[in-house]
Write a protein that holds these residues in place. Sequence first.
Motif, PDB file in Angstrom:
ATOM      1  N   VAL A   1       0.824  -1.209   0.000  1.00  0.00           N
ATOM      2  CA  VAL A   1       0.000   0.000   0.000  1.00  0.00           C
ATOM      3  C   VAL A   1       0.859   1.261   0.000  1.00  0.00           C
ATOM      4  N   THR A   2       2.074   1.206   0.581  1.00  0.00           N
ATOM      5  CA  THR A   2       2.973   2.360   0.595  1.00  0.00           C
ATOM      6  C   THR A   2       4.349   1.965   0.072  1.00  0.00           C
ATOM      7  N   ALA A   3       5.141   2.970  -0.270  1.00  0.00           N
ATOM      8  CA  ALA A   3       6.513   2.742  -0.733  1.00  0.00           C
ATOM      9  C   ALA A   3       7.472   3.560   0.126  1.00  0.00           C
ATOM     10  N   ASN A   4       8.326   2.852   0.876  1.00  0.00           N
ATOM     11  CA  ASN A   4       9.309   3.515   1.732  1.00  0.00           C
ATOM     12  C   ASN A   4       8.653   4.503   2.687  1.00  0.00           C
ATOM     13  N   TRP A   5       7.458   4.156   3.154  1.00  0.00           N
ATOM     14  CA  TRP A   5       6.663   5.023   4.044  1.00  0.00           C
ATOM     15  C   TRP A   5       5.917   4.119   5.012  1.00  0.00           C
ATOM     16  N   GLY A   6       6.050   4.389   6.306  1.00  0.00           N
ATOM     17  CA  GLY A   6       5.431   3.510   7.283  1.00  0.00           C
ATOM     18  C   GLY A   6       6.205   2.208   7.408  1.00  0.00           C
ATOM     19  N   SER A   7       5.774   1.353   8.317  1.00  0.00           N
ATOM     20  CA  SER A   7       6.545   0.142   8.631  1.00  0.00           C
ATOM     21  C   SER A   7       6.649  -0.810   7.452  1.00  0.00           C
ATOM     22  N   THR A   8       5.513  -1.163   6.814  1.00  0.00           N
ATOM     23  CA  THR A   8       5.579  -2.126   5.711  1.00  0.00           C
ATOM     24  C   THR A   8       6.250  -1.522   4.487  1.00  0.00           C
ATOM     25  N   GLY A   9       6.072  -0.224   4.273  1.00  0.00           N
ATOM     26  CA  GLY A   9       6.733   0.430   3.150  1.00  0.00           C
ATOM     27  C   GLY A   9       8.247   0.434   3.299  1.00  0.00           C
ATOM     28  N   LYS A  10       8.722   0.625   4.532  1.00  0.00           N
ATOM     29  CA  LYS A  10      10.160   0.602   4.779  1.00  0.00           C
ATOM     30  C   LYS A  10      10.720  -0.810   4.646  1.00  0.00           C
ATOM     31  N   ILE A  11       9.927  -1.798   5.050  1.00  0.00           N
ATOM     32  CA  ILE A  11      10.362  -3.190   4.886  1.00  0.00           C
ATOM     33  C   ILE A  11      10.529  -3.509   3.403  1.00  0.00           C
ATOM     34  N   ALA A  12       9.541  -3.112   2.595  1.00  0.00           N
ATOM     35  CA  ALA A  12       9.634  -3.346   1.147  1.00  0.00           C
ATOM     36  C   ALA A  12      10.846  -2.631   0.558  1.00  0.00           C
TER      37      ALA A  12
ATOM     38  N   TRP B   1      19.791  -7.806  -8.647  1.00  0.00           N
ATOM     39  CA  TRP B   1      18.428  -7.822  -9.168  1.00  0.00           C
ATOM     40  C   TRP B   1      18.016  -6.414  -9.614  1.00  0.00           C
ATOM     41  N   GLU B   2      17.025  -6.363 -10.484  1.00  0.00           N
ATOM     42  CA  GLU B   2      16.331  -5.100 -10.767  1.00  0.00           C
ATOM     43  C   GLU B   2      15.078  -5.087  -9.905  1.00  0.00           C
ATOM     44  N   SER B   3      14.824  -3.951  -9.249  1.00  0.00           N
ATOM     45  CA  SER B   3      13.776  -3.908  -8.236  1.00  0.00           C
ATOM     46  C   SER B   3      12.710  -2.862  -8.559  1.00  0.00           C
ATOM     47  N   TYR B   4      11.445  -3.292  -8.446  1.00  0.00           N
ATOM     48  CA  TYR B   4      10.282  -2.407  -8.611  1.00  0.00           C
ATOM     49  C   TYR B   4       9.414  -2.504  -7.362  1.00  0.00           C
ATOM     50  N   ILE B   5       8.802  -1.392  -6.994  1.00  0.00           N
ATOM     51  CA  ILE B   5       7.803  -1.394  -5.921  1.00  0.00           C
ATOM     52  C   ILE B   5       6.550  -0.703  -6.443  1.00  0.00           C
ATOM     53  N   ALA B   6       5.434  -1.430  -6.444  1.00  0.00           N
ATOM     54  CA  ALA B   6       4.139  -0.863  -6.812  1.00  0.00           C
ATOM     55  C   ALA B   6       3.391  -0.531  -5.525  1.00  0.00           C
ATOM     56  N   TYR B   7       2.768   0.645  -5.481  1.00  0.00           N
ATOM     57  CA  TYR B   7       2.147   1.101  -4.235  1.00  0.00           C
ATOM     58  C   TYR B   7       0.838   1.830  -4.540  1.00  0.00           C
ATOM     59  N   GLY B   8       0.002   1.955  -3.495  1.00  0.00           N
ATOM     60  CA  GLY B   8      -1.280   2.613  -3.659  1.00  0.00           C
ATOM     61  C   GLY B   8      -1.258   4.082  -3.310  1.00  0.00           C
ATOM     62  N   ARG B   9      -0.592   4.432  -2.220  1.00  0.00           N
ATOM     63  CA  ARG B   9      -0.519   5.838  -1.807  1.00  0.00           C
ATOM     64  C   ARG B   9       0.595   5.999  -0.779  1.00  0.00           C
ATOM     65  N   TRP B  10       1.029   7.227  -0.617  1.00  0.00           N
ATOM     66  CA  TRP B  10       2.085   7.594   0.323  1.00  0.00           C
ATOM     67  C   TRP B  10       3.414   6.921  -0.029  1.00  0.00           C
ATOM     68  N   TYR B  11       4.387   7.750  -0.295  1.00  0.00           N
ATOM     69  CA  TYR B  11       5.699   7.222  -0.646  1.00  0.00           C
ATOM     70  C   TYR B  11       6.781   8.215  -0.268  1.00  0.00           C
ATOM     71  N   ASN B  12       7.967   7.716  -0.133  1.00  0.00           N
ATOM     72  CA  ASN B  12       9.180   8.504  -0.027  1.00  0.00           C
ATOM     73  C   ASN B  12      10.104   8.072  -1.161  1.00  0.00           C
ATOM     74  N   PRO B  13      11.108   8.871  -1.491  1.00  0.00           N
ATOM     75  CA  PRO B  13      12.044   8.466  -2.543  1.00  0.00           C
ATOM     76  C   PRO B  13      12.587   7.065  -2.290  1.00  0.00           C
ATOM     77  N   SER B  14      12.800   6.325  -3.369  1.00  0.00           N
ATOM     78  CA  SER B  14      13.168   4.923  -3.263  1.00  0.00           C
ATOM     79  C   SER B  14      14.323   4.602  -4.190  1.00  0.00           C
ATOM     80  N   GLN B  15      15.098   3.574  -3.830  1.00  0.00           N
ATOM     81  CA  GLN B  15      16.138   3.081  -4.725  1.00  0.00           C
ATOM     82  C   GLN B  15      15.570   2.142  -5.782  1.00  0.00           C
ATOM     83  N   SER B  16      14.322   1.707  -5.581  1.00  0.00           N
ATOM     84  CA  SER B  16      13.648   0.864  -6.560  1.00  0.00           C
ATOM     85  C   SER B  16      12.856   1.733  -7.539  1.00  0.00           C
TER      86      SER B  16
END
Length: 397
Positions: A11-22, A34-49
């Motif tokens: 649901v999130t990317a690099n935001w909140g607990s599960t977003g940070k885990i992802a 690997w090449e890494s993608y993260i698909a999210y629904g809302r709320w994000y912070n900058p990501s290396q993926s």
Amino acid sequence: MKTKVLLQINVTANWGSTGKIAEQIGQCAIAHGWESYIAYGRWYNPSQSHLIKIGDKLNMYQHYAEQRIFDNEGLCSRRATKEFIKRIDEIKPNVIQLHNIHDHYLNYRLLFEYLNKTDIKVVWTFHDCWAFTGHCFHFITKGCERWKSGCFDCPLQHEYPKTLFDRSRKNYTMKKNLFGANNNLTIIACSEWIANFVRQSFLKDKPIYVINNGIDLNVFKGSESLGTNKKSFHVLAVSNVWNKDKGFDDILKLREILSNEYEITIVGVAKQQLNSLPQGIVGIERTQNVHELVALYSKADVFINPTYADNFPTVNLEALACGTPVITYRTGGSPEALDENTGVVVEQGDINGLAVAIQKMKENPLSSADCRKRAEDYFERDKCYDMYIDLYDSLLK
């Protein structure tokens, strides 16, 4: 050799607990080529993926409105999910890593109807119990065991997530059929506690592994930036959201028991909650400033987690990494983070016991070095999340 591709969905990317885990799993994947993608629904912070946004605000509000009436969380967002599936076809991931696919942004029926026709390896980390119930995220607050044989007449219908109609029986059957039909599905439980539930659910025949959450110990470490007030014993509590199930009411009662020499700080309170806090409790709104959190953990003499529903909370790990002992209720996987040298476990709802544990901690404090060492030994980010990469590689072999 063709680069392996990881696609995570949360649901999130690099935001909140599960977003940070992802995010951290993605970083480990990148470090392993690997090449890494993260698909999210809302709320994000900058990501290396590479980030992929699923849907928009209108989609989210429509999904939420449908869920509130028809109890069909995860069965809306039809157009957004179909567009996302096209992106999956373009990316061609070797592994799809699922996290929280609920919370008003994705249609799990469409997603699994697609996945069940492919040979993509699917790994699903259970951060709560939603995947094997007909409605709720955590049934333990009601002592419900209907999820073992088939949900109906949900006792949590009028609690989060609230809904007008109860279709828990249909939801349960749909999840059982869809998730059970995926022959490439592997489940990761963040704690032994939730793993034991999965082994009793309709997913008991799937491969199940326990991998604890990890944290970045280069970020979460002791800091003296806020100094120490020798006149007060600092008690800290942190959560993404504060409600009855997280122990908010218990902390208010705790304030009435403890003397003024104990200062309580709650991080993550909503604006309206700030106005209701009694004297002696310092409220801080939810923050994504990690350095601020580290300073607060480091200033605290003890971290408390009076939760009634939790899997394997990362806040416990963050506190330990900063050298702060933890007192938690005997809830879910929360006690699994501790041993006798780093924390105390109190029976759920025993507010007097919580107060006594805090007072004893003041009289006989636990070692900050022991707390830090436990985090280093068991919860260092790369140690935990490299296990994901090893699992991905083994599945592809």
